[in-house]
Motif scaffolding. Structure first.
Motif, PDB file in Angstrom:
ATOM      1  N   GLU A 161      41.334  64.735  20.685  1.00  0.00           N
ATOM      2  CA  GLU A 161      42.608  64.702  19.979  1.00  0.00           C
ATOM      3  C   GLU A 161      42.822  63.408  19.212  1.00  0.00           C
ATOM      4  O   GLU A 161      43.703  63.317  18.380  1.00  0.00           O
ATOM      5  N   ARG A 162      42.016  62.379  19.435  1.00  0.00           N
ATOM      6  CA  ARG A 162      42.202  61.102  18.765  1.00  0.00           C
ATOM      7  C   ARG A 162      41.147  60.845  17.688  1.00  0.00           C
ATOM      8  O   ARG A 162      41.346  60.000  16.839  1.00  0.00           O
ATOM      9  N   GLY A 208      40.405  57.694  13.028  1.00  0.00           N
ATOM     10  CA  GLY A 208      39.547  57.521  11.859  1.00  0.00           C
ATOM     11  C   GLY A 208      40.332  57.487  10.568  1.00  0.00           C
ATOM     12  O   GLY A 208      40.105  56.638   9.707  1.00  0.00           O
ATOM     13  N   LEU A 209      41.286  58.391  10.435  1.00  0.00           N
ATOM     14  CA  LEU A 209      42.088  58.433   9.211  1.00  0.00           C
ATOM     15  C   LEU A 209      42.965  57.192   9.080  1.00  0.00           C
ATOM     16  O   LEU A 209      43.152  56.682   7.979  1.00  0.00           O
ATOM     17  N   VAL A 240      31.546  64.503  18.213  1.00  0.00           N
ATOM     18  CA  VAL A 240      31.040  64.033  16.928  1.00  0.00           C
ATOM     19  C   VAL A 240      31.200  65.130  15.875  1.00  0.00           C
ATOM     20  O   VAL A 240      31.659  64.872  14.758  1.00  0.00           O
ATOM     21  N   SER A 241      30.871  66.344  16.224  1.00  0.00           N
ATOM     22  CA  SER A 241      31.017  67.467  15.296  1.00  0.00           C
ATOM     23  C   SER A 241      32.483  67.668  14.913  1.00  0.00           C
ATOM     24  O   SER A 241      32.809  67.846  13.733  1.00  0.00           O
ATOM     25  N   ALA A 250      37.234  66.858  11.164  1.00  0.00           N
ATOM     26  CA  ALA A 250      38.621  66.394  11.135  1.00  0.00           C
ATOM     27  C   ALA A 250      38.843  65.318  10.083  1.00  0.00           C
ATOM     28  O   ALA A 250      39.873  65.302   9.413  1.00  0.00           O
ATOM     29  N   VAL A 251      37.887  64.416   9.916  1.00  0.00           N
ATOM     30  CA  VAL A 251      38.052  63.297   8.989  1.00  0.00           C
ATOM     31  C   VAL A 251      37.634  63.701   7.582  1.00  0.00           C
ATOM     32  O   VAL A 251      38.353  63.443   6.620  1.00  0.00           O
ATOM     33  N   GLY A 252      36.473  64.298   7.422  1.00  0.00           N
ATOM     34  CA  GLY A 252      36.045  64.796   6.122  1.00  0.00           C
ATOM     35  C   GLY A 252      36.053  63.762   5.010  1.00  0.00           C
ATOM     36  O   GLY A 252      36.466  64.051   3.890  1.00  0.00           O
ATOM     37  N   ASP A 253      35.622  62.563   5.291  1.00  0.00           N
ATOM     38  CA  ASP A 253      35.624  61.472   4.312  1.00  0.00           C
ATOM     39  C   ASP A 253      34.225  60.858   4.294  1.00  0.00           C
ATOM     40  O   ASP A 253      33.687  60.509   5.350  1.00  0.00           O
ATOM     41  N   SER A 254      33.638  60.703   3.130  1.00  0.00           N
ATOM     42  CA  SER A 254      32.263  60.198   3.035  1.00  0.00           C
ATOM     43  C   SER A 254      32.126  58.749   3.501  1.00  0.00           C
ATOM     44  O   SER A 254      31.014  58.279   3.740  1.00  0.00           O
ATOM     45  N   ARG A 255      33.244  58.042   3.638  1.00  0.00           N
ATOM     46  CA  ARG A 255      33.182  56.663   4.136  1.00  0.00           C
ATOM     47  C   ARG A 255      33.003  56.615   5.649  1.00  0.00           C
ATOM     48  O   ARG A 255      32.807  55.542   6.209  1.00  0.00           O
TER      49      ARG A 255
END
Length: 163
Positions: free
Chosen positions: A35-36, A41-42, A63-64, A69-74
């Protein structure tokens, strides 16, 4: 330590870190429960466009979940531990630990990850003072008892200190 309140402890804490971390990076987020993973990350990525995250957890399912959840290339997500991954000492400006909450595991995580933090960087974690996670506070208090920077306790049971 300093205590602050707020509806979203993660957002508030990372906003506070924002001034300290602006223009710095990379960061590592270690062993966050499902849940975190996305939320922390965001919040870290919101510090600025130059931010990058190396998120590490021994559990492949977390990890998956985090990748989606984040979906950011950074943000890069890896299965593993500090000892098994090729991170040099003094690599990261921020390490956030939220994994096994037993006293022994928290001690091991701090011992493994603290050397990876640059001098002046932040080492932080979650569940300090949680009634079901007393090992976190015991380990953190003991390790940092005579540390040259105080341990701060923030909203949502987040602890942090400067390396």
């Amino acid at each position: 330590g300093q205590h602050v309140g707020g509806a979203d402890g993660g957002a508030q804490v990372f906003q506070q870190f924002g001034g300290l971390l602006q223009g710095r990076g990379p960061f590592v987020v270690r062993g966050l429960v499902e849940e975190r993973l996305g939320g922390v990350g965001l919040h870290v990525l919101a510090v600025g466009p130059a931010v990058e995250i190396q998120a590490v957890d021994p559990a492949a399912e977390y990890v998956s979940y985090a990748r989606e959840a984040v979906g950011d290339s950074r943000a890069t997500f890896q299965v593993g531990t500090a000892e098994a991954l090729p991170f040099a000492d003094e690599t990261f400006d921020l390490v956030f630990i939220d994994a096994d909450h037993s006293e022994a595991a928290v001690r091991e995580d701090i011992a493994a990850w603290q050397p990876k933090v640059k001098p002046g960087g932040v080492i932080a974690g979650h569940d300090y003072g949680g009634k079901n996670h007393t090992g976190v506070a015991v380990a953190v208090d003991d390790i940092y008892r005579s540390h040259h920077h105080p341990v701060r306790i923030e909203a949502n049971k987040v602890w942090w200190t400067i390396r």
